[in-house]
Scaffold this active site. Structure first.
Site, PDB file in Angstrom:
ATOM      1  N   ARG A 201       0.831  -1.198   0.000  1.00  0.00           N
ATOM      2  CA  ARG A 201       0.000   0.000   0.000  1.00  0.00           C
ATOM      3  C   ARG A 201       0.869   1.253   0.000  1.00  0.00           C
ATOM      4  NH1 ARG A 201      -4.939   2.186   2.177  1.00  0.00           N
ATOM      5  NH2 ARG A 201      -4.846   4.383   1.606  1.00  0.00           N
ATOM      6  N   ARG A 210      -5.285   1.794  -4.641  1.00  0.00           N
ATOM      7  CA  ARG A 210      -4.482   1.138  -3.606  1.00  0.00           C
ATOM      8  C   ARG A 210      -4.610  -0.369  -3.702  1.00  0.00           C
ATOM      9  NH1 ARG A 210      -8.501   3.581  -0.372  1.00  0.00           N
ATOM     10  NH2 ARG A 210      -7.885   5.412  -1.553  1.00  0.00           N
ATOM     11  N   ASP A 213      -6.869  -1.542   1.296  1.00  0.00           N
ATOM     12  CA  ASP A 213      -7.362  -0.501   2.193  1.00  0.00           C
ATOM     13  C   ASP A 213      -8.116  -1.184   3.332  1.00  0.00           C
ATOM     14  OD1 ASP A 213      -7.863   2.000   3.178  1.00  0.00           O
ATOM     15  OD2 ASP A 213      -9.606   2.372   1.913  1.00  0.00           O
ATOM     16  N   ASP A 215     -10.031  -0.139   6.936  1.00  0.00           N
ATOM     17  CA  ASP A 215     -10.503   0.970   7.764  1.00  0.00           C
ATOM     18  C   ASP A 215     -11.360   0.444   8.915  1.00  0.00           C
ATOM     19  OD1 ASP A 215      -9.402   3.113   6.300  1.00  0.00           O
ATOM     20  OD2 ASP A 215     -11.044   3.020   4.851  1.00  0.00           O
TER      21      ASP A 215
END
Length: 274
Positions: A201, A210, A213, A215
């Site tokens: 990344r 990317r 990812d 989150d």
């Protein structure tokens, strides 16, 4: 939550900063409150449905005698984690380690450290739009599942979504996983960033392409506002690629700020797009 309580369990062990403490040892006393659900055991008089406090006492004794640490803070931290990993019915533990013979040249009764640790519920969104997207995601999920401090409870389908923002790029593969973790939110973030880095990344363009990812969308019902971490995710209400997979695994999860369910938030977003 029900409590199984152990008071003043005596353990002769070899923890301390000074060589004499490690060589001669001393008595420690452990107080533990194990937070669990005893209803099934109580209704059925079934030890297998409960956490055996005798086994817990043996475990604490063995752990403290087989390991040696400088600090009782470390004893408490490592013992709490070991208890939570070993006894699956225990959701959290309040643990006190007392040291009545600490090398202090004053009159005192004892010194102690008390900590509370437990399992936390978190939702982590995943996405990729570079290279072998599914491979990056699968390898990330496997890496997280291999950590003892993380249990993966549920994983949504991987869905193909259009890029978010104004950057021209390939479509994404997105989804959400529900996990249980012993890690505080900031330490969970660090782990997720390490997994992202392992996947190559790069953070060059905001909302850009990317390889991976990850989150944190929710962490318990906590509201966190730090420089590098905001939870719940501040823009999730506008992201169908988050809300749609969340609908699969947690449609009635309540947003702690908006006080709306995921189902309601998704319906509102879809109405805006019509």
């Amino acid at each position: 939550m029900d409590i199984i309580r152990i008071d003043n369990l005596e353990v002769y062990a070899y923890h301390g900063v000074y060589d004499e403490e490690k060589e001669k040892g001393q008595y420690f006393y452990v107080n533990a409150e194990l937070y669990t659900n005893t209803r099934k055991a109580g209704m059925n008089d079934d030890l297998d449905a409960s956490t055996n406090y005798g086994t817990v006492c043996d475990f604490i004794h063995d752990f403290m005698t087989k390991h040696t640490y400088d600090l009782i803070e470390t004893v408490a931290e490592q013992l709490a984690q070991a208890l939570l990993l070993e006894f699956k019915l225990v959701k959290s533990v309040l643990l006190e380690i007392r040291k009545p013979h600490a090398p202090i040249e004053k009159e005192f009764e004892s010194v102690s450290v008390e900590i509370e640790r437990g399992w936390h519920e978190a939702f982590v969104a995943f996405g990729s739009n570079l290279g072998d997207k599914e491979k990056f995601i699968d390898e990330a999920i496997e890496a997280l599942s291999n950590l003892p401090q993380i249990n993966i409870v549920a994983i949504s389908d991987k869905i193909v979504t259009e890029p978010y923002g104004n950057v021209e790029q390939d479509v994404f593969l997105n989804g959400v996983m529900k996990i249980e973790t012993l890690l505080p939110a900031d330490e969970l973030l660090q782990i997720l960033q390490k997994v992202e880095e392992h996947a190559g990344r790069e953070r060059k363009i905001h909302w850009g392409p990317r390889t991976l990812d990850l989150d944190i969308i929710f962490y318990d019902d906590d509201i966190i506002s730090e420089d590098d971490l905001i939870v719940p995710h501040p823009d999730m209400k506008n992201r169908d690629f988050v809300l749609k997979p969340l609908m699969q695994i947690a449609p009635y999860k309540l947003h702690p700020v908006y006080r709306k369910t995921i189902s309601d938030m998704y319906a509102e977003l879809m109405a805006k797009k019509q």
